[in-house]
Design a protein around this motif. Structure first.
Motif, PDB file in Angstrom:
ATOM      1  N   PRO A 206       0.823  -1.216   0.000  1.00 52.45           N
ATOM      2  CA  PRO A 206       0.000   0.000   0.000  1.00 52.45           C
ATOM      3  C   PRO A 206       0.853   1.260   0.000  1.00 52.45           C
ATOM      4  N   ASN A 207       0.200   2.392  -0.291  1.00 49.47           N
ATOM      5  CA  ASN A 207       0.896   3.668  -0.164  1.00 49.47           C
ATOM      6  C   ASN A 207       0.890   4.116   1.299  1.00 49.47           C
ATOM      7  N   ASP A 208       1.550   5.225   1.570  1.00 54.31           N
ATOM      8  CA  ASP A 208       1.693   5.677   2.956  1.00 54.31           C
ATOM      9  C   ASP A 208       0.348   5.965   3.611  1.00 54.31           C
ATOM     10  N   ASP A 209      -0.545   6.641   2.886  1.00 48.50           N
ATOM     11  CA  ASP A 209      -1.825   7.028   3.484  1.00 48.50           C
ATOM     12  C   ASP A 209      -2.599   5.805   3.964  1.00 48.50           C
ATOM     13  N   TYR A 210      -2.715   4.804   3.102  1.00 43.81           N
ATOM     14  CA  TYR A 210      -3.468   3.596   3.460  1.00 43.81           C
ATOM     15  C   TYR A 210      -2.748   2.828   4.568  1.00 43.81           C
ATOM     16  N   ALA A 211      -1.443   2.661   4.422  1.00 38.25           N
ATOM     17  CA  ALA A 211      -0.695   1.857   5.393  1.00 38.25           C
ATOM     18  C   ALA A 211      -0.717   2.494   6.782  1.00 38.25           C
ATOM     19  N   LEU A 212      -0.580   3.803   6.858  1.00 37.60           N
ATOM     20  CA  LEU A 212      -0.614   4.463   8.163  1.00 37.60           C
ATOM     21  C   LEU A 212      -1.994   4.349   8.803  1.00 37.60           C
ATOM     22  N   ARG A 213      -3.026   4.444   7.984  1.00 43.59           N
ATOM     23  CA  ARG A 213      -4.388   4.370   8.516  1.00 43.59           C
ATOM     24  C   ARG A 213      -4.761   2.955   8.947  1.00 43.59           C
ATOM     25  N   VAL A 214      -4.347   1.956   8.173  1.00 43.80           N
ATOM     26  CA  VAL A 214      -4.796   0.583   8.409  1.00 43.80           C
ATOM     27  C   VAL A 214      -3.781  -0.239   9.206  1.00 43.80           C
TER      28      VAL A 214
ATOM     29  N   GLY B 208      -0.714   1.181  10.658  1.00 41.18           N
ATOM     30  CA  GLY B 208       0.075   1.917  11.635  1.00 41.18           C
ATOM     31  C   GLY B 208       1.539   2.041  11.287  1.00 41.18           C
ATOM     32  N   GLU B 209       1.897   1.813  10.028  1.00 43.60           N
ATOM     33  CA  GLU B 209       3.263   2.041   9.564  1.00 43.60           C
ATOM     34  C   GLU B 209       3.217   2.521   8.124  1.00 43.60           C
ATOM     35  N   TYR B 210       4.375   2.883   7.597  1.00 44.06           N
ATOM     36  CA  TYR B 210       4.422   3.446   6.256  1.00 44.06           C
ATOM     37  C   TYR B 210       4.228   2.364   5.194  1.00 44.06           C
ATOM     38  N   GLY B 211       3.885   2.803   3.992  1.00 40.34           N
ATOM     39  CA  GLY B 211       3.754   1.905   2.854  1.00 40.34           C
ATOM     40  C   GLY B 211       5.115   1.576   2.265  1.00 40.34           C
ATOM     41  N   LYS B 212       5.089   1.117   1.006  1.00 44.38           N
ATOM     42  CA  LYS B 212       6.362   0.685   0.425  1.00 44.38           C
ATOM     43  C   LYS B 212       6.397   0.939  -1.077  1.00 44.38           C
TER      44      LYS B 212
END
Length: 251
Positions: A32-40, A42-46
């Motif tokens: 996922p991208n950062d927005d989704y990964a942080l929301r779902v 709790g860490e950054y995307g890749k």
């Protein structure tokens, strides 16, 4: 600070650099991208970069879709095991480069040695795994719903890395990628090459072939194929001497 001023925006060490030697087909996955990964999560995307260090004859990897599909078709093909019929199969050879933004379906094929530069994140959604069984005797988990949320269903655009650049005295250098997360170069050293590690970013060197000696004002280190070294921000001038191919990564 050893990481440099550009790393201040990251809450932890920003990069992972790996050598991946695939002796079998690796799972089809997406990040996922950062927005989704942080929301779902709790860490950054890749977002990541692949440099093909070596490849067996006929080796291929998977990179996006062959043509655009709908979310409904994506789900159906995962469920009926026909996903590989609609993904893009790309024959590869030594020196090929693939930039893989978050949301791009991808997989490394059998017989490929990859140098991977990526955001420092563990968030991976497995989509297809060739029916492999885990240590518990059950099929390994798939992350279908999350993959449906984040996967780009259009074909991945062709990626052309940069031209040769005249940034490193004494070495041939090619820009592989430059994005908000990392910048990476391929260096070919034959003799001596001067590097400058400024205050803005650390640099990581990964040796792909050959043997080189790294010399700073106070120390020296011999490096061979498969080894990496971290150069802290602000180190200043240093010299690479010898013959070899390397990846230089920084922020």
């Amino acid at each position: 600070d050893a990481l440099g001023t550009r790393a201040a925006k990251f809450p932890y060490f920003p990069l992972l650099i790996k050598l991946i030697d695939a002796h079998d087909e690796l799972s089809v996955q997406v990040h996922p991208n950062d927005d989704y990964a942080l929301r779902v999560e709790g860490e950054y995307g890749k977002t990541e970069l692949w440099y093909v260090v070596d490849a067996a004859p006929g080796a291929e990897l998977l990179y996006g879709f062959a043509h655009e599909i709908s979310k409904e078709e994506f789900r159906r093909r995962i469920e009926d095991n026909t996903l590989l019929n609609v993904v893009r199969h790309v024959p590869v050879q030594k020196g090929d480069v693939f930039f893989i933004p978050a949301g791009t379906l991808h997989a490394i094929g059998k017989g490929i040695l990859i140098c991977e530069i990526q955001q420092n994140s563990n968030t991976t959604y497995r989509i297809y795994d060739y029916g492999r069984i885990g240590a518990d005797g059950k099929p390994r988990d798939l992350h279908i719903e999350k993959a449906l949320d984040v996967t780009s269903l259009a074909p991945a655009p062709a990626y052309a890395c940069g031209n040769e650049v005249d940034l490193f005295a004494g070495a041939r250098a090619r820009l592989l990628a430059a994005c908000g997360y990392f910048t990476a170069y391929h260096l070919t050293v034959d003799g001596e090459c001067v590097l400058t590690v400024s205050e803005d970013s650390f640099q990581c060197l990964t040796v792909l072939s050959g043997n080189v000696q790294l010399r700073t004002e106070t120390d020296g280190l011999q490096l061979q194929k498969g080894e990496s070294v971290f150069l802290p921000a602000g180190l200043g001038h240093c010299v690479l001497a010898g013959m070899g191919d390397l990846i230089l990564s920084k922020i």
